[in-house]
Design an enzyme around this catalytic site. Structure first.
Site, PDB file in Angstrom:
ATOM      1  N   TYR A  53       0.788  -1.126  -0.078  1.00  0.00           N
ATOM      2  CA  TYR A  53       0.109  -0.131   0.007  1.00  0.00           C
ATOM      3  C   TYR A  53       0.888   1.227  -0.085  1.00  0.00           C
ATOM      4  CZ  TYR A  53      -4.096  -2.958   0.864  1.00  0.00           C
ATOM      5  OH  TYR A  53      -5.022  -3.877   0.871  1.00  0.00           O
ATOM      6  N   GLY A 212     -20.119  -0.436  -5.398  1.00  0.00           N
ATOM      7  CA  GLY A 212     -21.000   0.645  -6.172  1.00  0.00           C
ATOM      8  C   GLY A 212     -21.757   1.551  -5.049  1.00  0.00           C
TER       9      GLY A 212
END
Length: 296
Positions: A53, A212
């Site tokens: 990351y 979403g």
């Protein structure tokens, strides 16, 4: 905050996905630390990061170092926090992702992760992704060695299928405690893996659990008609006086008592909202409505 288990460790039912705090577009240090501290204040006791990351052009480890600094500067209880990290992936200069499941690399990476995180052992170490160029059993063998030498306490997998989970269970036994796959209202193709985890008693950690929902809205005609992607999540949220994101997380928690979502956050407000979903219990009618929601 409700709690669930990873192996013999009790963790909050909602974790913190720390990826947004150290990849491209990450907040400044002050906001990043405040986000982790807000998670801890809200009762979150599982923080998920990885050595990969970091922003393109960087080097492994800034996400882990950030989590270590956040814990070191936190004034509350830190003893109950489980830090999970991952090894086996990297970044390219153009923002892509690489995979390296070579046992030698995994062992070096885990030892470097431990040095950054501090302590006597990594609480949960996860194979970030199977490497198609390396036999999966060889990568699992590295996890086994890390367990035996005490570098890691518990082992997990990410982005795997059912056959790989079963093989890992045979090789690692009850020290394999978790599977982290993508699963959300938008992406539901890990149903078989979720069911297998419930059968085996493994924690299932959905990554990108808001999917979403975070990008959807019901502005304009869709709002009037009550239709469109994830409309049911918005309807249930309005009825509950909650955010659609909270409803999505509560829906995931209802899937199985082994599910522990790890929503990402880069602002304190975001993780506070997500953490509150742990106390939201949906009814059967609401769950049926959400399960039937049309996918985009």
């Amino acid at each position: 905050m409700r709690y669930r288990t990873l192996g013999d460790v009790r963790v909050s039912a909602i974790g913190l996905g720390a990826m947004p705090l150290s990849i491209e577009g990450h907040p400044d240090e002050r906001q990043a630390l405040a986000t982790v501290h807000a998670a801890l204040d809200a009762g979150v006791t599982l923080i998920d990061t990885a050595d990969s990351y970091y922003a393109p052009g960087g080097v492994p480890g800034p996400g882990e170092s950030l989590v270590a600094r956040a814990l070191a500067t936190y004034r509350g209880d830190r003893d109950s926090v489980l830090v999970a990290t991952k090894g086996g992936r990297g970044r390219t200069a153009d923002g892509g992702w690489t995979v390296n499941g070579d046992p030698r690399h995994l062992k070096r990476a885990a030892r470097s992760s431990l040095a950054r995180l501090g302590g006597s052992a990594i609480g949960l170490y996860q194979l970030h992704k199977p490497d198609p160029a390396v036999p999966f059993a060889d990568s699992l063998g590295a996890l086994h060695e890390l367990l035996e030498e005490g570098t890691i306490r518990l082992a997990g997998l990410s982005n795997v299928n059912t056959a790989q989970i079963r093989l890992a269970r045979r090789m690692l036994g009850d020290r394999l405690v978790s599977v982290q796959n993508r699963y959300s209202p938008a992406v539901r193709d890990s149903e078989a893996e979720l069911r297998l985890c419930a059968e085996l008693g493994l924690a299932f950690l959905p990554w990108s659990p808001l999917g979403g929902i975070s990008r959807s809205s019901l502005d304009g005609p869709s709002a009037v008609a009550g239709t469109g992607p994830y409309a049911a999540f918005h309807r249930v949220a309005r009825g509950r006086g909650a955010s659609p994101q909270q409803i999505a997380l509560a829906w995931l928690l209802a899937k199985s008592p082994t599910v522990v979502p790890i929503p990402g956050a880069s602002r304190p407000q975001s993780i506070r909202d997500s953490a509150a979903a742990a106390d939201l219990v949906l009814g059967d009618a609401e769950l049926a409505e959400l399960d039937g929601d049309a996918r985009p």
